[in-house]
Design a protein around this motif. Structure first.
Motif, PDB file in Angstrom:
ATOM      1  N   GLY A  68      82.885  15.663  62.550  1.00  0.00           N
ATOM      2  CA  GLY A  68      82.015  15.994  63.734  1.00  0.00           C
ATOM      3  C   GLY A  68      82.836  16.139  65.117  1.00  0.00           C
ATOM      4  N   ASP A  69      84.287  15.705  65.264  1.00  0.00           N
ATOM      5  CA  ASP A  69      84.997  15.827  66.433  1.00  0.00           C
ATOM      6  C   ASP A  69      84.996  17.265  67.008  1.00  0.00           C
ATOM      7  OD1 ASP A  69      86.655  15.404  68.541  1.00  0.00           O
ATOM      8  OD2 ASP A  69      87.887  14.027  67.440  1.00  0.00           O
ATOM      9  N   PRO A  70      84.553  17.433  67.958  1.00  0.00           N
ATOM     10  CA  PRO A  70      84.300  18.924  68.556  1.00  0.00           C
ATOM     11  C   PRO A  70      86.034  19.000  69.143  1.00  0.00           C
ATOM     12  CG  PRO A  70      83.258  17.511  70.074  1.00  0.00           C
ATOM     13  CD  PRO A  70      83.547  16.706  68.964  1.00  0.00           C
ATOM     14  N   ASP A  71      87.037  18.160  69.189  1.00  0.00           N
ATOM     15  CA  ASP A  71      88.230  18.295  69.762  1.00  0.00           C
ATOM     16  C   ASP A  71      89.203  18.666  68.396  1.00  0.00           C
ATOM     17  OD1 ASP A  71      87.661  17.978  72.462  1.00  0.00           O
ATOM     18  OD2 ASP A  71      87.716  15.906  72.318  1.00  0.00           O
ATOM     19  N   ASP A  72      88.554  18.318  67.252  1.00  0.00           N
ATOM     20  CA  ASP A  72      89.322  18.300  66.052  1.00  0.00           C
ATOM     21  C   ASP A  72      88.425  18.813  64.981  1.00  0.00           C
ATOM     22  OD1 ASP A  72      91.418  18.129  63.959  1.00  0.00           O
ATOM     23  OD2 ASP A  72      91.172  15.986  63.863  1.00  0.00           O
ATOM     24  N   PRO A  73      88.056  20.129  65.071  1.00  0.00           N
ATOM     25  CA  PRO A  73      87.155  20.763  64.269  1.00  0.00           C
ATOM     26  C   PRO A  73      87.839  20.971  62.790  1.00  0.00           C
ATOM     27  CG  PRO A  73      87.755  22.594  65.832  1.00  0.00           C
ATOM     28  CD  PRO A  73      88.400  21.118  66.382  1.00  0.00           C
ATOM     29  N   ARG A  74      87.344  20.626  61.742  1.00  0.00           N
ATOM     30  CA  ARG A  74      87.596  20.735  60.564  1.00  0.00           C
ATOM     31  C   ARG A  74      86.581  21.165  59.463  1.00  0.00           C
ATOM     32  NH1 ARG A  74      90.347  15.481  58.922  1.00  0.00           N
ATOM     33  NH2 ARG A  74      89.144  14.519  60.509  1.00  0.00           N
ATOM     34  N   ASP A  75      86.815  21.797  58.651  1.00  0.00           N
ATOM     35  CA  ASP A  75      85.781  21.966  57.545  1.00  0.00           C
ATOM     36  C   ASP A  75      85.906  20.665  56.467  1.00  0.00           C
ATOM     37  OD1 ASP A  75      84.894  24.256  58.740  1.00  0.00           O
ATOM     38  OD2 ASP A  75      86.330  25.601  57.598  1.00  0.00           O
ATOM     39  N   PRO A  76      84.710  20.400  56.119  1.00  0.00           N
ATOM     40  CA  PRO A  76      84.595  19.388  54.822  1.00  0.00           C
ATOM     41  C   PRO A  76      85.082  20.117  53.489  1.00  0.00           C
ATOM     42  CG  PRO A  76      82.527  20.054  55.226  1.00  0.00           C
ATOM     43  CD  PRO A  76      83.466  20.819  56.449  1.00  0.00           C
ATOM     44  N   ASP A  89      77.089   9.172  58.344  1.00  0.00           N
ATOM     45  CA  ASP A  89      77.966   8.573  59.427  1.00  0.00           C
ATOM     46  C   ASP A  89      79.555   9.008  59.300  1.00  0.00           C
ATOM     47  OD1 ASP A  89      76.119   7.712  61.097  1.00  0.00           O
ATOM     48  OD2 ASP A  89      76.188   5.725  60.386  1.00  0.00           O
ATOM     49  N   ARG A  90      79.702   8.601  57.821  1.00  0.00           N
ATOM     50  CA  ARG A  90      81.144   9.064  57.397  1.00  0.00           C
ATOM     51  C   ARG A  90      81.602  10.655  57.369  1.00  0.00           C
ATOM     52  NH1 ARG A  90      85.852   8.227  55.838  1.00  0.00           N
ATOM     53  NH2 ARG A  90      86.677   8.813  53.856  1.00  0.00           N
ATOM     54  N   PHE A  91      80.634  11.296  57.378  1.00  0.00           N
ATOM     55  CA  PHE A  91      80.895  12.790  57.537  1.00  0.00           C
ATOM     56  C   PHE A  91      80.908  13.167  58.861  1.00  0.00           C
ATOM     57  CE2 PHE A  91      79.428  17.127  58.144  1.00  0.00           C
ATOM     58  CZ  PHE A  91      79.892  17.957  57.230  1.00  0.00           C
ATOM     59  N   TYR A  92      80.112  12.541  59.798  1.00  0.00           N
ATOM     60  CA  TYR A  92      80.245  12.869  61.112  1.00  0.00           C
ATOM     61  C   TYR A  92      81.793  12.229  61.609  1.00  0.00           C
ATOM     62  CZ  TYR A  92      79.601  12.902  66.188  1.00  0.00           C
ATOM     63  OH  TYR A  92      79.783  13.353  67.554  1.00  0.00           O
ATOM     64  N   GLU A  93      82.009  11.116  61.388  1.00  0.00           N
ATOM     65  CA  GLU A  93      83.293  10.501  61.459  1.00  0.00           C
ATOM     66  C   GLU A  93      84.482  11.520  61.279  1.00  0.00           C
ATOM     67  OE1 GLU A  93      83.660   6.790  59.663  1.00  0.00           O
ATOM     68  OE2 GLU A  93      82.174   6.015  61.224  1.00  0.00           O
ATOM     69  N   LEU A  94      84.395  12.108  60.027  1.00  0.00           N
ATOM     70  CA  LEU A  94      85.670  13.026  59.452  1.00  0.00           C
ATOM     71  C   LEU A  94      85.516  14.518  60.136  1.00  0.00           C
ATOM     72  CD1 LEU A  94      85.866  11.909  55.779  1.00  0.00           C
ATOM     73  CD2 LEU A  94      87.329  11.295  57.533  1.00  0.00           C
TER      74      LEU A  94
END
Length: 127
Positions: free
Chosen positions: A74-82, A67-72
């Motif tokens: 998983g937003d298609p409007d703010d794609p970021r690489d972990p 869930d934490r990974f998705y929150e950080l």
């Protein structure tokens, strides 16, 4: 040219990297699912059957981390690489990784067999 077949045989124990997927499958099967049976089969040297019990505390922590990974990320409007090794700096990471290994090592071998029935070539699905 020579062709050599090497078959190390079935795995005698559960690999730790399988534990998260296995626990996710146990979770997806529902609360009445008490664990899983895992079969490691080799091409020519038999199979090993292992029992892995459900670990609800592990499942809950694993899902919270997902869930934490998705929150950080998983937003298609703010794609970021972990970052590399996502989550490894968070509290409890080392204990979670250690528990993963413990679950793998605690898998119970139920049976070993050298003979595994293979399908014959007498049907339309086998050549």
């Amino acid at each position: 040219a020579k062709l050599e077949v090497r078959d190390r045989g079935p795995h005698a124990e559960l690999a730790p990297w399988i534990v998260p997927q296995l626990m996710l499958e146990i979770y997806a099967a529902g609360s009445r699912c008490g664990g899983a049976l895992v079969v490691s089969a080799s091409a020519t040297r038999g199979a090993v059957f292992l029992r892995v019990p459900r670990d609800d505390a592990y499942i809950q922590e694993m899902l919270a981390r997902a869930d934490r990974f998705y929150e950080l990320y998983g937003d298609p409007d703010d794609p970021r690489d972990p970052p590399p090794c996502f989550g490894s700096a968070e509290a409890g990471w080392d204990a979670f990784v250690a528990r993963t290994g413990e679950i793998a090592r605690a898998a119970t071998v139920l049976a070993r067999t050298r003979d595994v029935q293979r399908a014959g070539s007498a049907g339309p699905w086998f050549c």
